[in-house]
Design an enzyme around this catalytic site. Structure first.
Site, mmCIF file in Angstrom:
data_model
loop_
_atom_site.group_PDB
_atom_site.id
_atom_site.type_symbol
_atom_site.label_atom_id
_atom_site.label_comp_id
_atom_site.label_asym_id
_atom_site.label_seq_id
_atom_site.Cartn_x
_atom_site.Cartn_y
_atom_site.Cartn_z
ATOM 1 N N SER A 68 32.353 46.157 26.113
ATOM 2 C CA SER A 68 32.918 44.811 25.996
ATOM 3 C C SER A 68 32.047 43.833 25.192
ATOM 4 O O SER A 68 31.730 44.089 24.042
ATOM 5 C CB SER A 68 33.172 44.318 27.415
ATOM 6 O OG SER A 68 33.836 43.109 27.440
ATOM 7 N N ASP A 286 35.686 44.199 22.813
ATOM 8 C CA ASP A 286 36.806 45.135 22.994
ATOM 9 C C ASP A 286 38.142 44.404 23.047
ATOM 10 O O ASP A 286 39.157 44.970 23.460
ATOM 11 C CB ASP A 286 36.599 46.031 24.228
ATOM 12 C CG ASP A 286 36.510 45.236 25.524
ATOM 13 O OD1 ASP A 286 36.238 44.021 25.456
ATOM 14 O OD2 ASP A 286 36.715 45.826 26.598
ATOM 15 N N GLY A 506 27.789 41.322 38.909
ATOM 16 C CA GLY A 506 28.250 42.682 39.152
ATOM 17 C C GLY A 506 28.011 43.576 37.943
ATOM 18 O O GLY A 506 28.231 44.786 38.003
HETATM 19 P P1 NG1 Z 1 29.335 39.284 36.409
HETATM 20 O O1 NG1 Z 1 28.239 39.929 35.615
HETATM 21 O O2 NG1 Z 1 29.621 39.913 37.748
HETATM 22 O O3 NG1 Z 1 29.126 37.790 36.483
HETATM 23 C C1 NG1 Z 1 30.938 39.198 34.259
HETATM 24 C C2 NG1 Z 1 31.789 37.948 34.202
HETATM 25 C C3 NG1 Z 1 33.064 38.204 34.978
HETATM 26 C C4 NG1 Z 1 33.790 39.452 34.485
HETATM 27 C C5 NG1 Z 1 32.818 40.637 34.413
HETATM 28 C C6 NG1 Z 1 33.434 41.871 33.794
HETATM 29 C C7 NG1 Z 1 31.100 35.594 34.201
HETATM 30 C C8 NG1 Z 1 30.311 34.538 34.853
HETATM 31 N N1 NG1 Z 1 31.088 36.802 34.785
HETATM 32 O O4 NG1 Z 1 30.711 39.479 35.619
HETATM 33 O O5 NG1 Z 1 33.872 37.074 34.911
HETATM 34 O O6 NG1 Z 1 34.414 39.209 33.243
HETATM 35 O O7 NG1 Z 1 31.640 40.285 33.691
HETATM 36 O O8 NG1 Z 1 33.266 41.970 32.432
HETATM 37 O O9 NG1 Z 1 31.736 35.339 33.164
HETATM 38 ZN ZN ZN Z 2 35.850 42.703 27.031
#
Ligand code: NG1
Ligand code: ZN
Length: 550
Positions: A68, A286, A506
């Site tokens: 991504s 992506d 995450g």
């Molecule tokens: P994490 O790393 O859990 O904050 C990020 C984005 C999510 C989501 C995921 C999946 C922010 C603050 N967090 O997650 O919204 O898009 O990546 O790609 O934008």
């Molecule tokens: Zn993406």
């Protein structure tokens, strides 16, 4: 019940050994880490995809190889379920367990237990379709994936280099072929034709649309944007920029949706391209995230993020259902996360039901399914609109009683076709936005003025162990480590319009801090105070104390 093809799995698994020191985790975005460590994961995901297909009685399962918006050395892989949606949550833990078996023997034993406990009938057929983005590590990883698919004896289809949303579309199209829910022709051309035909119908008779600059993040979106431009012809002229998919290091570098959202500024490469008043948008690597923006007459940058896209599209769908005479039967609802700007939440909740859920599209998607029409967007531009099966039936059976109702109904039908309902899709969302702007004769400025964003700041804190951070209330409050939330509350109280929250990422080994306040400098200060607090209370990494802005 037949047995696992142990001989084939053993021979091929030995060619894809697991690096002993790495623990893999199937998180919100699938497996994602450095591309050169993922060989064994890919092989095992190939097998898992085959098993998931068998579990679904031979329905096609999708596999997308991408990281991504992450930088080029990263890569990743995620599974797509038969309806084009993300992998069912309960399988994430199985994926994690299988990826972490230390040896071929352990892996085969884990597979054996897994297939028995999940009651997977191994005699069933299996089909897997896969694609990858433009990352240099992609081809080797796909080769490992193919070995996995081969080892389990599944039928494979290579969708080549394409976007995440196209792969989701393909899965749904393949699995609905010949049924009354047929989603479209199962090819990239079918996808482009479906979207562009619906868009052209939606804007027919509207004043001509000014050209749109599309920042493709030097990723796979460049390929699709160029192809889409052909299909759109004169209806909407796209100007793709940042299309260097083979330049080393260019992917997502100082461009793309994530850059725009986190830096809250124009990609430097667009400075000489974008004229005052002109709209532009950025895709991520992506092409499943979309950020809009424009420069005002004074050359000042204005960002139109996922929250603004949600507000624009929800209002438009609401108006269409009303004009069609369907507003009593079809209700629109919004799903956001804690990262939604406070300005948007206030504006939207005064008009529509709004639900806040934890970060991660799967949570948004599931909550959106509870509405007749669920509009869900993360502030970072990842989202879509989903129409419940009942709403789609109501729409298709409805007999309008006036010409005005009939026109609105047709717009609504075309909107359901332009929107990729399987998953967030930057190009599909872009067409939806352009259609709404054309209908409402809005410029970027008029769209922006729906509500005023509160100044905000997002910071990362590198801590010793992010797993000690536990949240509640859709991630808006910390329950662990104990005591920190009270201190955050105490800080927030000192700032006008202040709001802040802390949660473990995450997808990265960090803790994220978000803050907003009525005034820019205060939002920044609050974010860095909370970040400093988190650092001090939990023993952050010395090199990373977040002091930059204090
Ligand atoms: P994490 O790393 O859990 O904050 C990020 C984005 C999510 C989501 C995921 C999946 C922010 C603050 N967090 O997650 O919204 O898009 O990546 O790609 O934008
Ligand atoms: Zn993406």
């Amino acid at each position: 019940m037949s047995d696992l093809p142990v001989h084939a799995i053993r021979t091929l698994s030995d060619q894809h050994p697991k690096p002993s020191h790495i623990h893999f985790q199937y998180g919100t975005a699938g497996f994602r880490t450095k591309g050169d460590t993922l060989d064994s994961v890919m092989f095992r995901v190939g097998i898992l995809a085959g098993l998931r297909s068998k579990k679904w009685d031979g329905k096609t399962i999708g596999v997308m190889v991408t990281a991504s918006h992450n930088p080029e050395p990263d890569n990743g892989v995620k599974l797509v379920d038969p309806r084009g949606e993300m992998l069912e949550t309960s399988w994430e833990a199985h994926a994690t367990a299988l990826a972490n078996a230390q040896s071929t023997d352990e892996f085969i034993a884990a597979l054996d237990t897994f297939t028995t406990t999940m009651k997977i009938d191994l005699s069933k057929p299996a089909k897997v379709v896969y694609a990858r983005d433009t990352r240099p590590s992609g081809p080797a990883l796909v080769a490992a994936l193919e070995d996995g698919i081969k080892a389990i004896g599944a039928e494979e289809r290579d969708a080549g280099v394409t976007t995440t949303p196209v792969l989701h579309y393909l899965v749904r199209a393949i699995n609905t072929k010949g049924t009354k829910e047929e989603y479209g022709d199962d090819s990239e051309e079918g996808y482009l034709r479906k979207l562009s035909t619906a868009f052209n119908k939606l804007v027919a008779g509207k004043p001509s649309i000014p050209p749109l600059v599309v920042d493709c993040a030097n990723g796979v979106g460049a390929k699709l944007a160029k192809e889409l431009a052909e299909y759109l012809g004169d209806t909407l002229q796209l100007i793709p920029v940042n299309t260097s998919t083979t330049t080393p290091g260019a992917l997502n570098n100082a461009c793309g949706a994530d850059f725009v959202k986190t830096q809250q500024t124009l990609p430097p490469s667009l400075t000489s391209v974008l004229k005052p008043g002109q709209r532009a948008c950025s895709l991520d690597g992506d092409a499943d995230r979309l950020m809009y923006y424009y420069l005002d007459d004074r050359g000042q940058f204005h960002m139109l993020d996922g929250d603004k896209i949600a507000a624009l599209s929800a209002a438009f769908i609401g108006e269409l259902t009303k004009s069609a005479g369907l507003d009593s039967q079809i209700k629109v609802g919004i799903v956001q996360t804690a990262y939604a700007n406070g300005g948007s939440t206030k504006y939207l909740s005064e008009r529509l039901p709004v639900k806040c859920v934890p970060t991660g599209v799967k949570h948004l998607h599931h909550a959106a399914e509870k509405f007749d029409v669920g509009v869900y967007f993360e502030a970072n531009g990842h989202g879509t609109v989903i129409f419940s099966p009942q709403s789609l039936e109501i729409i298709s059976a409805y007999q309008p009683s006036t010409p005005a109702q009939s026109t609105a109904l047709n717009h609504l039908i075309n909107l359901t076709e332009v929107i990729n309902q399987t998953v967030g899709d930057a190009l599909s969302d872009m067409l939806m936005v352009e259609a709404v702007l054309a209908h409402k004769s809005y410029s970027g400025e008029e769209w922006d003025s729906l509500y005023v964003d509160l100044p905000n700041r997002l910071v990362k804190v590198v801590v010793a162990d992010r797993n000690i951070f536990k949240t509640e209330d859709a991630e808006r409050r910390l329950v662990s480590p104990p005591g920190i939330q009270a201190k955050i509350d105490e800080l927030v109280r000192r700032y006008e319009g202040g709001r802040a929250f802390v949660r473990p990422s995450g997808t990265e080994d960090v803790v994220r801090v978000y803050a907003e306040a009525t005034v820019r400098t205060q939002a920044d200060e609050l974010a860095y105070r909370v970040a400093g607090l988190v650092y001090d209370e939990t023993g952050g990494h010395p090199a990373h104390r977040p002091l930059e802005f204090l």
